[in-house]
Design an enzyme around this catalytic site. Structure first.
Site, PDB file in Angstrom:
ATOM      1  N   ASP A   1       1.039  -1.217  -0.334  1.00 47.30           N
ATOM      2  CA  ASP A   1       0.182  -0.710  -0.256  1.00 47.30           C
ATOM      3  C   ASP A   1       0.564   1.103  -0.147  1.00 47.30           C
ATOM      4  O   ASP A   1       2.274   0.894  -0.825  1.00 47.30           O
ATOM      5  CB  ASP A   1      -1.116   0.034   1.593  1.00 47.30           C
ATOM      6  CG  ASP A   1      -0.217  -0.233   2.583  1.00 47.30           C
ATOM      7  OD1 ASP A   1       0.977   0.110   2.578  1.00 47.30           O
ATOM      8  OD2 ASP A   1      -0.548  -0.589   3.501  1.00 47.30           O
TER       9      ASP A   1
ATOM     10  N   TYR B   1      -1.176  -2.357  12.845  1.00 46.85           N
ATOM     11  CA  TYR B   1       0.116  -2.273  13.276  1.00 46.85           C
ATOM     12  C   TYR B   1      -0.641  -1.538  14.962  1.00 46.85           C
ATOM     13  O   TYR B   1       0.660  -1.124  15.540  1.00 46.85           O
ATOM     14  CB  TYR B   1       1.361  -1.561  13.120  1.00 46.85           C
ATOM     15  CG  TYR B   1       2.157  -1.404  11.236  1.00 46.85           C
ATOM     16  CD1 TYR B   1       2.356  -3.331  11.868  1.00 46.85           C
ATOM     17  CD2 TYR B   1       1.187  -1.696  10.228  1.00 46.85           C
ATOM     18  CE1 TYR B   1       2.831  -3.834  10.064  1.00 46.85           C
ATOM     19  CE2 TYR B   1       2.214  -1.932   9.155  1.00 46.85           C
ATOM     20  CZ  TYR B   1       1.966  -3.231   9.046  1.00 46.85           C
ATOM     21  OH  TYR B   1       3.164  -3.215   7.908  1.00 46.85           O
TER      22      TYR B   1
ATOM     23  N   GLU C   1       1.792 -10.753  -0.706  1.00 50.35           N
ATOM     24  CA  GLU C   1       1.830  -9.087  -0.376  1.00 50.35           C
ATOM     25  C   GLU C   1       3.257  -8.643   0.247  1.00 50.35           C
ATOM     26  O   GLU C   1       4.141  -9.928   1.079  1.00 50.35           O
ATOM     27  CB  GLU C   1       1.110  -8.544   0.175  1.00 50.35           C
ATOM     28  CG  GLU C   1       1.544  -6.809   0.689  1.00 50.35           C
ATOM     29  CD  GLU C   1       0.181  -6.582   1.311  1.00 50.35           C
ATOM     30  OE1 GLU C   1       0.436  -4.839   1.896  1.00 50.35           O
ATOM     31  OE2 GLU C   1      -0.322  -7.089   2.369  1.00 50.35           O
TER      32      GLU C   1
END
Length: 512
Positions: free
Chosen positions: A90, A236, A474
């Site tokens: 991202d 996170y 990813e």
């Protein structure tokens, strides 16, 4: 007859190496490890970070499909927060995992400087470290302020666009004395102390001095304003608490300064450092235990408990130890969970590699588990087997590093890689077009993101190479950062282990 024996030997070794990697025997390991180009893998793993850069790109940028991006970051509060790294696929800059990435890259440069230099990659590695460290320095704008995120994560995840095009809010998040976050401040302190050790011997001492001063300041912030980091949730968040970051940062600061206050902190807080079975952007206990154990092996006997905890980690990871807590896939990959598992594989390989090196240099060359005892060479070989799996010695026969070998993931979950470069398709590709035209297509990504290591296969060693499967396809900076050191260790192992007998004498007498 000699030719026939040689052919039989190669067939047997191919069957062993391709399926399961190394097994701990030095002679066999050399033959297995020798089939992989670790120099190339190391170079690509470091080049990956150029594809993750935010800000104004330098003239010597090698990942040419990328362009300048996010040049106004920080302007909302009149601070300069340009640069740094997008953490994964991202376009958000998350300071917490970015700092962990810088720490791991620096640790790799410190522990394996000779191996990285021999591969001709020390300059590139130092550049990767500095790019992230520069951002952390800019983000620490006062003794009690650290910017921890640039960009609205929810808005960004509702768009599929190149970083060069992004028009989502570049919202700023920070921790202060009123809204502290000891995890984020502690990890930034660790990162800058580790980076200081990389740059401290440069002729220009200015950069290193800034790194160390900021590291000390951030540790004081983390320790004096103790509170758990929540400012960027749901992205996170810390689940392990902040004690591990305080230990981790104090260990790095002691290594950097030899200041007794940091040694006292480690000694006084051993009771809060319990055995763990993973090392990650959230949980730094194993890393702190490793650094403290290195000091213990170097003579700081007051840190003895850390070695016992680290031995427990080794026993939790090593096959047939009797204490195994982390399983391996049928193909031999350490497997903790079916979501971005490779981050835990690479960090485990890094810890095991560094510990095997420390044991060998100290005379404590074995770790005893309930059902087995492991030598330094066996621990190092198992760590190298994880590197080998990632690079292609696995049941799929594919490399999980993009651009390495002839078979690698072609549809990684990464916005910039999946949309034609702004240098090829110069018009803006808006958010919704990305979702409708570029995310769902089964075509390979138009840009090869060299060196990107993806989340990895499932527990049965299977990988679908689907752009929509973010948990497996990813990449992330902290996966690559740990791999750099593990790969350098495997490369060093290959170079140091020598066969004592010619190949013909190692061959079995049977034939096919």
């Amino acid at each position: 007859m000699a030719v026939k024996v040689w052919v039989v030997t190669m067939v047997l070794l191919y069957r062993f190496c391709a399926g399961f990697g190394t097994g701990g025997d030095q002679a066999t390991d050399v033959l297995c490890l020798g089939s992989l180009d670790y120099n190339d893998a190391l170079a690509k793993a470091i080049q990956f970070f150029e594809g993750q850069r935010s800000g104004r790109l330098p003239a010597n940028q090698r990942t040419r499909w990328r362009g300048n991006s996010a040049l106004a970051d920080g302007r909302l509060e009149n601070v300069n927060l340009t640069g740094g790294y997008y953490d994964a696929g991202d376009n958000i800059k998350f300071g917490f995992p970015m700092a962990f990435t810088v720490t791991l890259l620096s640790w790799s440069a410190i522990e394996y400087q000779g191996d990285v230099a021999a591969a001709g990659q020390l300059g590139n590695l130092r550049t990767a470290i500095q790019w992230g460290a520069d951002f952390l320095l800019r983000a620490h704008t006062s003794p009690t302020t650290l910017y921890t995120q640039v960009g609205d994560g929810n808005a960004d995840h509702e768009c599929w666009e190149r970083p060069e095009d992004m028009d989502t809010p570049r919202t700023l998040y920070k921790i202060t004395a009123d809204t502290p976050g000891s995890e984020a401040a502690g990890e930034a302190a660790a990162a800058l102390a580790a980076a200081y050790l990389v740059f401290k011997d440069d002729s220009d001492k200015g950069f290193a001095s800034r790194l160390l001063a900021a590291s000390r300041s951030l540790f004081e912030f983390a320790n004096n304003y103790r509170a758990s980091f929540q400012s960027s949730c749901p992205f996170y968040c810390s689940y392990s608490g902040f004690q591990d970051e305080l230990l981790w940062s104090s260990a790095w600061l002691y290594r950097a300064t030899k200041d007794a206050q940091y040694l006292d902190f480690l000694s006084d807080n051993q009771g809060s450092s319990n055995p763990v079975n993973e090392f990650s952007w959230d949980n730094k206990q194993a890393g702190a235990q490793m650094l403290a154990t290195q000091e213990y092996l170097g003579g700081k006997t007051e840190l003895a408990r850390y070695k016992a905890n680290l031995d427990s980690l080794v026993c939790a990871l090593m096959p047939n130890s009797g204490n195994v807590q982390i399983q391996t896939t049928p193909g031999g990959l350490l497997f903790t969970r079916d979501s971005v598992n490779m981050q835990y594989t690479t960090t485990a390989a890094l810890i095991l590699s560094i510990y095997s090196k420390a044991l060998k240099s100290s005379g404590y060359d074995r770790v005893r588990c309930s059902a087995a005892t492991f030598s330094q060479d066996q621990i190092a070989s198992f760590a190298a087997s994880q590197v080998d799996y990632i690079l292609g010695k696995n049941p799929m026969g594919m490399s999980y590093m993009v651009g390495f070998s002839d078979m690698f993931p072609m549809r990684i979950h990464h916005r910039g890689s999946s949309i034609p470069s702004i240098k090829v398709l110069s018009r803006t590709v808006p958010c919704k077009e990305g979702f409708s035209s570029w995310l769902p297509t089964s075509d390979p990504n138009p840009n090869i993101h060299v060196g990107a290591i993806v989340g990895g296969p499932d527990g049965n060693d299977q990988f679908s190479d689907s752009r929509g499967d973010s948990s497996h396809s990813e990449p992330a900076t902290y996966i690559n950062a740990a791999f750099v050191g593990a790969c350098a260790a495997a490369m060093g192992q290959k170079q140091s282990v020598k066969l004592e007998e010619p190949v013909n004498d190692l061959a079995p007498t049977s034939s096919y």
